[in-house]
Design a protein around this motif. Structure first.
Motif, PDB file in Angstrom:
ATOM      1  N   VAL A  15       0.830  -1.211   0.000  1.00  0.00           N
ATOM      2  CA  VAL A  15       0.000   0.000   0.000  1.00  0.00           C
ATOM      3  C   VAL A  15       0.866   1.265   0.000  1.00  0.00           C
ATOM      4  CG1 VAL A  15      -1.733   1.291   1.331  1.00  0.00           C
ATOM      5  CG2 VAL A  15      -1.951  -1.190   1.061  1.00  0.00           C
ATOM      6  N   ASP A  34      11.015   2.445   5.022  1.00  0.00           N
ATOM      7  CA  ASP A  34      10.670   1.109   5.512  1.00  0.00           C
ATOM      8  C   ASP A  34      11.832   0.570   6.328  1.00  0.00           C
ATOM      9  OD1 ASP A  34       8.262  -1.011   4.427  1.00  0.00           O
ATOM     10  OD2 ASP A  34       9.893  -1.805   5.668  1.00  0.00           O
ATOM     11  N   ARG A  35      11.484  -0.040   7.456  1.00  0.00           N
ATOM     12  CA  ARG A  35      12.558  -0.558   8.312  1.00  0.00           C
ATOM     13  C   ARG A  35      13.193  -1.800   7.695  1.00  0.00           C
ATOM     14  NH1 ARG A  35       8.458  -2.379  13.097  1.00  0.00           N
ATOM     15  NH2 ARG A  35       7.479  -4.056  11.951  1.00  0.00           N
ATOM     16  N   ARG A  50       4.055 -15.422   1.661  1.00  0.00           N
ATOM     17  CA  ARG A  50       2.874 -14.550   1.659  1.00  0.00           C
ATOM     18  C   ARG A  50       2.412 -14.340   0.226  1.00  0.00           C
ATOM     19  NH1 ARG A  50       1.952 -11.140   6.145  1.00  0.00           N
ATOM     20  NH2 ARG A  50      -0.007 -10.877   5.020  1.00  0.00           N
ATOM     21  N   ALA A  53      -4.607 -12.866  -3.257  1.00  0.00           N
ATOM     22  CA  ALA A  53      -5.504 -12.882  -4.419  1.00  0.00           C
ATOM     23  C   ALA A  53      -5.817 -11.428  -4.735  1.00  0.00           C
ATOM     24  CB  ALA A  53      -6.780 -13.635  -4.071  1.00  0.00           C
ATOM     25  N   ASP A 307      -3.505  -1.723   6.050  1.00  0.00           N
ATOM     26  CA  ASP A 307      -3.666  -2.446   7.313  1.00  0.00           C
ATOM     27  C   ASP A 307      -3.467  -1.555   8.539  1.00  0.00           C
ATOM     28  OD1 ASP A 307      -4.187  -4.753   5.908  1.00  0.00           O
ATOM     29  OD2 ASP A 307      -2.808  -6.009   7.069  1.00  0.00           O
ATOM     30  N   GLY A 317      -9.754 -13.139   1.161  1.00  0.00           N
ATOM     31  CA  GLY A 317      -8.632 -12.475   0.508  1.00  0.00           C
ATOM     32  C   GLY A 317      -8.947 -11.059   0.055  1.00  0.00           C
ATOM     33  N   GLY A 319      -7.894  -8.043   2.077  1.00  0.00           N
ATOM     34  CA  GLY A 319      -7.175  -6.999   2.830  1.00  0.00           C
ATOM     35  C   GLY A 319      -6.446  -5.993   1.967  1.00  0.00           C
ATOM     36  N   VAL A 320      -5.577  -6.476   1.098  1.00  0.00           N
ATOM     37  CA  VAL A 320      -4.781  -5.506   0.338  1.00  0.00           C
ATOM     38  C   VAL A 320      -5.606  -4.901  -0.790  1.00  0.00           C
ATOM     39  CG1 VAL A 320      -3.597  -6.966  -1.389  1.00  0.00           C
ATOM     40  CG2 VAL A 320      -2.464  -4.987  -0.405  1.00  0.00           C
ATOM     41  N   ASN A 321      -6.638  -5.608  -1.231  1.00  0.00           N
ATOM     42  CA  ASN A 321      -7.533  -5.005  -2.233  1.00  0.00           C
ATOM     43  C   ASN A 321      -8.186  -3.748  -1.650  1.00  0.00           C
ATOM     44  OD1 ASN A 321      -7.223  -6.889  -4.455  1.00  0.00           O
ATOM     45  ND2 ASN A 321      -8.216  -8.383  -3.144  1.00  0.00           N
TER      46      ASN A 321
HETATM   47  C1  LIG Z   1      -2.946 -15.430   5.906  1.00  0.00           C
HETATM   48  C2  LIG Z   1      -3.255 -14.149   5.171  1.00  0.00           C
HETATM   49  C3  LIG Z   1      -3.708 -14.204   3.864  1.00  0.00           C
HETATM   50  C4  LIG Z   1      -4.041 -13.040   3.173  1.00  0.00           C
HETATM   51  N1  LIG Z   1      -4.511 -13.129   1.904  1.00  0.00           N
HETATM   52  C5  LIG Z   1      -4.892 -12.014   1.243  1.00  0.00           C
HETATM   53  C6  LIG Z   1      -5.418 -12.091  -0.085  1.00  0.00           C
HETATM   54  O1  LIG Z   1      -5.536 -13.164  -0.680  1.00  0.00           O
HETATM   55  N2  LIG Z   1      -5.810 -10.927  -0.700  1.00  0.00           N
HETATM   56  C7  LIG Z   1      -5.726  -9.709  -0.063  1.00  0.00           C
HETATM   57  O2  LIG Z   1      -6.136  -8.688  -0.640  1.00  0.00           O
HETATM   58  N3  LIG Z   1      -5.205  -9.615   1.182  1.00  0.00           N
HETATM   59  C8  LIG Z   1      -4.791 -10.727   1.845  1.00  0.00           C
HETATM   60  N4  LIG Z   1      -4.267 -10.633   3.105  1.00  0.00           N
HETATM   61  C9  LIG Z   1      -4.107  -9.291   3.722  1.00  0.00           C
HETATM   62  C10 LIG Z   1      -2.849  -8.589   3.188  1.00  0.00           C
HETATM   63  O3  LIG Z   1      -1.711  -9.398   3.400  1.00  0.00           O
HETATM   64  C11 LIG Z   1      -2.676  -7.254   3.903  1.00  0.00           C
HETATM   65  O4  LIG Z   1      -3.888  -6.532   3.817  1.00  0.00           O
HETATM   66  C12 LIG Z   1      -1.555  -6.428   3.275  1.00  0.00           C
HETATM   67  O5  LIG Z   1      -0.308  -7.064   3.432  1.00  0.00           O
HETATM   68  C13 LIG Z   1      -1.515  -5.036   3.887  1.00  0.00           C
HETATM   69  O6  LIG Z   1      -0.555  -4.264   3.198  1.00  0.00           O
HETATM   70  P1  LIG Z   1       0.019  -2.941   3.861  1.00  0.00           P
HETATM   71  O7  LIG Z   1       0.977  -2.395   2.849  1.00  0.00           O
HETATM   72  O8  LIG Z   1      -1.091  -2.083   4.354  1.00  0.00           O
HETATM   73  O9  LIG Z   1       0.783  -3.437   5.170  1.00  0.00           O
HETATM   74  P2  LIG Z   1       1.995  -4.445   5.332  1.00  0.00           P
HETATM   75  O10 LIG Z   1       2.012  -5.455   4.253  1.00  0.00           O
HETATM   76  O11 LIG Z   1       1.956  -4.937   6.736  1.00  0.00           O
HETATM   77  O12 LIG Z   1       3.286  -3.508   5.124  1.00  0.00           O
HETATM   78  C14 LIG Z   1       3.718  -2.617   6.137  1.00  0.00           C
HETATM   79  C15 LIG Z   1       5.147  -2.168   5.836  1.00  0.00           C
HETATM   80  O13 LIG Z   1       5.531  -1.213   6.822  1.00  0.00           O
HETATM   81  C16 LIG Z   1       6.840  -1.512   7.303  1.00  0.00           C
HETATM   82  N5  LIG Z   1       6.901  -1.006   8.689  1.00  0.00           N
HETATM   83  C17 LIG Z   1       6.207  -1.457   9.769  1.00  0.00           C
HETATM   84  N6  LIG Z   1       6.501  -0.725  10.851  1.00  0.00           N
HETATM   85  C18 LIG Z   1       7.406   0.212  10.464  1.00  0.00           C
HETATM   86  C19 LIG Z   1       8.095   1.264  11.157  1.00  0.00           C
HETATM   87  N7  LIG Z   1       7.899   1.511  12.456  1.00  0.00           N
HETATM   88  N8  LIG Z   1       8.959   2.030  10.444  1.00  0.00           N
HETATM   89  C20 LIG Z   1       9.154   1.805   9.108  1.00  0.00           C
HETATM   90  N9  LIG Z   1       8.535   0.819   8.422  1.00  0.00           N
HETATM   91  C21 LIG Z   1       7.666   0.042   9.080  1.00  0.00           C
HETATM   92  C22 LIG Z   1       6.954  -3.021   7.177  1.00  0.00           C
HETATM   93  O14 LIG Z   1       8.318  -3.423   7.062  1.00  0.00           O
HETATM   94  C23 LIG Z   1       6.162  -3.306   5.896  1.00  0.00           C
HETATM   95  O15 LIG Z   1       6.962  -3.262   4.730  1.00  0.00           O
HETATM   96  C24 LIG Z   1      -3.909 -11.770   3.824  1.00  0.00           C
HETATM   97  C25 LIG Z   1      -3.439 -11.711   5.127  1.00  0.00           C
HETATM   98  C26 LIG Z   1      -3.116 -12.885   5.808  1.00  0.00           C
HETATM   99  C27 LIG Z   1      -2.613 -12.795   7.230  1.00  0.00           C
END
Ligand SMILES: Cc1cc2nc3c(=O)[nH]c(=O)nc-3n(C[C@H](O)[C@H](O)[C@H](O)COP(=O)(O)OP(=O)(O)OC[C@H]3O[C@@H](n4cnc5c(N)ncnc54)[C@H](O)[C@@H]3O)c2cc1C
Length: 431
Positions: A15, A34-35, A50, A53, A307, A317, A319-321
C-alpha cells in the motif's frame, strides 16, 4: 541534516509503495521509509510464503501505476474459477449432496478473462518499489524504522531510528496492522481477535498449473488452495501452490511443530479430496487473525491507509484489495487538497477520504464476519440454513454474479440482502 518533503510515507509495503508511486506522479516530493530491506526476486526461487488474491479492480489500479506489467514479467497466476463449499459433517448435510452446497464462480459467466490473480506479496511490493523509484520526486529510505513523529501548525517532524530527521506537510501511516504511526498520532483501534489463526504452507504438487482457487468450510475454519506458477525445469510436471489452513491456535501450533513428512500426511488427510497430489513442502508460517479498525483515519498531519487503518478476516482475501482502494482514494484527495490551497494535509480533504473509505472498509469487514459466523459453528439450524443458502446462491446466477463482481472489485456495492444480514451481527456497533 534535515530533509524536507511534501509527504513522508511510513511503510513501503504494497500500500505504501503504491501511494509513493501515485503521489510522485502528482508532482509531489515524497519520502517513503521502511525498516526492512528492499524486497528481492529471483526467477528460480521458491515462492514467497505470503501471497494475495488480487482482484480485477486492484489489477487495474496497479496497471495505472505502471506496476502490473512488471508483476506479469516476474510471476503471477490467473484464476478463472473460484469454488466454495461446506465440508462440515453433520447428519443433516448427508441429505444434501456437496454439489448442491457448492458455489462455483466462472470468469466465462461474467464474460471476463479471469476472476483475479494470485501474486506473491514480495513480487507486488518489488514491482511497486520499481515504479516508485522511477519517479524523480520519490526517495525510498530502506533499513530504518520511525522512532518519533511530532506535529506543529505547519508541518510534521519524523525522527528515524538511525538519527535522521525528516520534515513533511503530511505523514501517511502505511506501516501495517501494528502501526507505530497510529500509536504516535494517538489514534486508538477497536480490535477483536478471532478464535482461529491461519497457517500458510507453500507446496509443490504433481500436475499442470491449476486455474481454480477453492475453499472448503469446516466448523473449525476454512481450508483453501491457491494455485501458483509452474515449478519449471528443475521439477518437470510439477507446480507450486499455497495452502491456507484456518484452525484453533493450539491445533495450528501442533501442526507447525510437525516435520514435513508428518505435516504432509496431516494435510492429505484433512484437506478436501480436490487437493492435487503433493510432492514437497517448502515453507510454512502462521498468522493471528483479527478484525481491527482505527477509531479515526486522520489526526492533524497524520493519515492512515491499508492495514494500519483496518485489518479483516483474510478468508475471502480482501485486505490488500481494500488497501489499494484506500491508496487510490487518498491520492485523489491529496491532489485536490494540493490544488485547492497547497496544503496536502487540509483537514477537509482528509475528512472526505475517511467519509468515503470507512463505510466501504466496514462493509467488507462485516461481510467477512458474516461468513465467519455462518461457517464456524456446529449448530444444526445454521448449518442447514447455510447449505440451503449456498444452494440458493448457486441456483440464482444473478445474485451469485453480483457477489462475484463485488469480490472482484468490479462493483463497489454489496447485494442489499447480504448488507442487511451483516449489519445484524452482534457486537459490531463500534466499528
Ligand atoms: C494469511 C493471510 C492471507 C491473506 N490473503 C490475502 C489475499 O488473498 N488478498 C488480499 O487482498 N489480502 C490478503 N491478506 C491481507 C494482506 O496481506 C494485507 O492486507 C496487506 O499485506 C496489507 O498491506 P500494507 O501495505 O497495508 O501493510 P503491510 O504489508 O503490513 O506492510 C507494512 C510495511 O511497513 C513496514 N513497517 C512497519 N513498521 C514500520 C516502522 N515503524 N517504520 C518503518 N517501516 C515500518 C513493514 O516493514 C512493511 O513493509 C492476507 C493476510 C493474511 C494474514
Amino acid at each position: 541534516m534535515t530533509q524536507a518533503f511534501d509527504i513522508v510515507i511510513v511503510g513501503a509495503g504494497m500500500v505504501g509503495a503504491a501511494l509513493a508511486t501515485g503521489l510522485g506522479r502528482e508532482g509531489l516530493s515524497v519520502a517513503v521509509i521502511d525498516r526492512a530491506a528492499a524486497p528481492a526476486y529471483h526467477p528460480e526461487s521458491a515462492p514467497d510464503i505470503r501471497v494475495s488474491a488480487l482482484s480485477v479492480g486492484s489489477e487495474r489500479y496497479l496497471d495505472s501505476l505502471g506496476a502490473w506489467a512488471r508483476i506479469l514479467a516476474m510471476r503471477a497466476t490467473p484464476y478463472r474459477r473460484l469454488a466454495v463449499w461446506d465440508e462440515a459433517a453433520h447428519p443433516l448435510t448427508r441429505l444434501v449432496p456437496r454439489r448442491l452446497t457448492e458455489v462455483t464462480f466462472d470468469a466465462r459467466d461474467l464474460s471476463a478473462p479471469h476472476l483475479g490473480y494470485i501474486v506473491e506479496n514480495a513480487i507486488t511490493q518489488q514491482a511497486l518499489w520499481q515504479t516508485a523509484e522511477a519517479e524523480p520526486g520519490v526517495s525510498i529510505l530502506a533499513g530504518s524504522g520511525v522512532a518519533d513523529v511530532t506535529q506543529d501548525h505547519d508541518q510534521a517532524t519524523i525522527r528515524l531510528d538511525d538519527g535522521q530527521t525528516l520534515k513533511a506537510r503530511l505523514v501517511i501511516g502505511a506501516d501495517g496492522a501494528q502501526s507505530r504511526i497510529r500509536d504516535l498520532a494517538g489514534i486508538g483501534v477497536n480490535r477483536d481477535q478471532y478464535g482461529q489463526q491461519a497457517m500458510v504452507v507453500s507446496v509443490r504438487y504433481r500436475g499442470a498449473v491449476e486455474d481454480i482457487t477453492w475453499q472448503g468450510f469446516y466448523p473449525s475454519g476454512p481450508r483453501a488452495f491457491l494455485p501458483l506458477h509452474s515449478a519449471g525445469g528443475a521439477f518437470p510436471g510439477e507446480s507450486w501452490a499455497s495452502l491456507v489452513w484456518y484452525d484453533a491456535p493450539e491445533q495450528l501450533a501442533r501442526l507447525k511443530s510437525l516435520d514435513n513428512e508428518a505435516l504432509m500426511a496431516e494435510i492429505q488427510r484433512a484437506f478436501p479430496a480436490d487437493l492435487p497430489m503433493l510432492t514437497h513442502i517448502d515453507a510454512r508460517a502462521s498468522f493471528p487473525i483479527a478484525r481491527q479498525h482505527a477509531k479515526h483515519y486522520c489526526s492533524g498531519r497524520v493519515v492512515l491507509a491499508g492495514d494500519a487503518a483496518h485489518t479483516i478476516n483474510p478468508l475471502a482475501g480482501q485486505g490488500v484489495n481494500l488497501g489499494f482502494q484506500d491508496a487510490r482514494c487518498l491520492q485523489t484527495m491529496i491532489r485536490e487538497a494540493s490544488r485547492a490551497g497547497g496544503d496536502p494535509a487540509d483537514s477537509r480533504w482528509l475528512a472526505r477520504y475517511e467519509q468515503e473509505r470507512r463505510p466501504a472498509n466496514r462493509r467488507m469487514m462485516l461481510t467477512m464476519d458474516l461468513f465467519y459466523h455462518l461457517f464456524s459453528n456446529r449448530i444444526p439450524p445454521v448449518h442447514l440454513l447455510r447449505n440451503l443458502g449456498l444452494g440458493t446462491a448457486r441456483a440464482l446466477p444473478f445474485a451469485r454474479n453480483r457477489v462475484a463482481r463485488y469480490a472482484m472489485g468490479i462493483d463497489d456495492q454489496l447485494p442489499a440482502v447480504l448488507k442487511q444480514l451483516a449489519e445484524r451481527l452482534p457486537g459490531l456497533g463500534q466499528l
